[in-house]
Scaffold this active site. Structure first.
Site, PDB file in Angstrom:
ATOM      1  N   LYS A  53       0.840  -1.210   0.000  1.00 11.85           N
ATOM      2  CA  LYS A  53       0.000   0.000   0.000  1.00 11.85           C
ATOM      3  C   LYS A  53       0.875   1.259   0.000  1.00 11.85           C
ATOM      4  O   LYS A  53       0.618   2.204  -0.750  1.00 11.85           O
ATOM      5  CB  LYS A  53      -0.935  -0.022   1.222  1.00 11.85           C
ATOM      6  CG  LYS A  53      -2.017  -1.080   1.094  1.00 11.85           C
ATOM      7  CD  LYS A  53      -2.799  -1.312   2.371  1.00 11.85           C
ATOM      8  CE  LYS A  53      -3.701  -2.531   2.193  1.00 11.85           C
ATOM      9  NZ  LYS A  53      -4.449  -2.904   3.406  1.00 11.85           N
ATOM     10  N   GLN A  97      -4.318  -1.922   9.544  1.00 11.66           N
ATOM     11  CA  GLN A  97      -4.174  -3.209   8.859  1.00 11.66           C
ATOM     12  C   GLN A  97      -4.739  -4.347   9.713  1.00 11.66           C
ATOM     13  O   GLN A  97      -4.445  -4.455  10.897  1.00 11.66           O
ATOM     14  CB  GLN A  97      -2.689  -3.463   8.535  1.00 11.66           C
ATOM     15  CG  GLN A  97      -2.445  -4.706   7.728  1.00 11.66           C
ATOM     16  CD  GLN A  97      -3.140  -4.697   6.356  1.00 11.66           C
ATOM     17  OE1 GLN A  97      -3.119  -3.705   5.627  1.00 11.66           O
ATOM     18  NE2 GLN A  97      -3.778  -5.807   6.010  1.00 11.66           N
ATOM     19  N   ASP A 120     -11.372   2.294   3.843  1.00 12.87           N
ATOM     20  CA  ASP A 120     -11.600   0.849   3.709  1.00 12.87           C
ATOM     21  C   ASP A 120     -13.097   0.535   3.598  1.00 12.87           C
ATOM     22  O   ASP A 120     -13.481  -0.585   3.276  1.00 12.87           O
ATOM     23  CB  ASP A 120     -11.053   0.111   4.953  1.00 12.87           C
ATOM     24  CG  ASP A 120      -9.656  -0.461   4.732  1.00 12.87           C
ATOM     25  OD1 ASP A 120      -9.279  -0.661   3.563  1.00 12.87           O
ATOM     26  OD2 ASP A 120      -8.961  -0.717   5.730  1.00 12.87           O
TER      27      ASP A 120
END
Ligand code: NDP
Length: 296
Positions: A53, A97, A120
């Site tokens: 990422k 994460q 997200d």
């Protein structure tokens, strides 16, 4: 029949070209999108995802704010960091994460991120907006990545029977919701199957499009697939492999070699859904930046 490969690397590159154009547009207005990526602990797979990422941010000239907290970090430490990032005007997206270590309450952490920066699309506000078909929130990265893969590969979903295997909040449930949306690139008839489903293979065999998101290596076998079906493999599983220098290899949730003999189109692992997830994350970060500057 040998299935045609749906090339996630190529299609994600196309999405990232659009992303780069939007970053350039923002830069022409002296605005730089910023994404904060928080990793708690040292889970090796999570480190790989975070690195990917951060690298993509660098390629697209999105500023990445990379925070690594100790594996023993407390909820208070993490929440304090998120509160700071929530207020930081240079940060347009925040993600933690998954999976965090056990002392971290993941749901509470997700809900502490302001919905405007929840790129997200895990926050209840954004999940709700997605379910309602609203476009003023975000779309969840992996399932929306699958929708883009299908659309850009010219695979129609309207009126098709889609069977989603798995009902997680990250993949299966939002995948089911997106397929069901009333829009020309969705409009599918959807069945979602899971560990409590009876006759799973029989249901999967009825699918025109199968999306496998189970987390079980090579779970989907050729006998579960209708001749000519489209197969999307979301799974990423590490299995031991003595011949690899890393000692493991990545396989999907689909038994690729045999299913590829029966399907009409199939995504490989790696190089299928994975790169799309990151491309959509970048897209969401840019969208968030645009919305925060009233440019959308
Ligand atoms: P979860 O473990 O959260 O969910 C798995 C789902 O599969 C659950 O709904 C579970 O059912 C169902 N399931 C498990 N075993 C069976 C079984 N034997 N029969 C039927 N259903 C079963 O996983 P995720 O959704 O987070 O991830 C799924 C896979 O996708 C993983 O391999 C993960 O690594 C990968 N992934 C890939 C991404 C990408 O970018 N390509 C992004 C995110 C995930 P139940 O709910 O009943 O327990």
């Amino acid at each position: 029949m040998t299935a045609q490969i749906i090339d996630g690397k190529m299609i994600s590159a196309e999405v990232n070209r659009e992303n780069a154009e939007n970053v350039a547009l923002l830069k022409s207005k002296n605005i730089t999108p910023g994404l904060a990526v928080i990793l708690v602990g040292d889970n090796p797979a999570s480190q790989v995802y975070v690195r990917a990422k951060v690298k993509k941010c660098e390629e697209l000239e999105i500023t990445s704010f990379h925070h690594v907290l100790d594996k023993d970090a407390t909820m208070d430490e993490l929440l304090a960091l998120i509160e700071r990032l929530n207020k930081d005007e240079n940060v347009h997206g925040i993600l933690v994460q998954s999976p965090p270590p056990p002392q971290i309450d993941e749901q509470k952490v997700i809900e502490s991120i302001v919905p405007e920066k929840d790129v997200d699309c895990f926050h209840a506000v954004n999940v709700g907006k997605m379910l309602l078909g609203r476009t003023d929130g975000f779309f969840p990265c992996t399932p929306y990545g699958v929708m883009i893969l299908l659309e850009k590969s010219g695979i129609e979903t309207a009126g098709k029977h889609v069977v989603v295997i798995g009902r997680s909040n990250i993949v299966g449930k939002p995948m089911t919701a997106l397929m069901l949306q009333k829009n020309p690139h969705a409009n599918a008839t959807v069945t979602c199957v899971h560990s409590m489903t009876k006759n799973l293979p029989e249901l999967v065999r009825q699918a025109d499009i199968v999306v496998a998101a189970i987390g079980k290596p090579e779970f989907v076998t050729a006998d579960m697939i209708k001749e000519g079906a489209v197969v999307i493999d979301v799974g990423i599983n590490r299995v031991p492999d003595a011949s690899s220098p890393k000692g493991y290899k990545l396989v999907g949730d689909v038994k690729y070699d045999e299913v590829a003999q029966k399907a009409s189109k199939i995504t490989p692992v790696p190089g299928g859904v994975g790169p799309m997830t990151i491309a959509v994350l970048m897209q969401n970060t840019i969208k968030s930046c645009m919305m925060q500057h009233n440019l959308l």
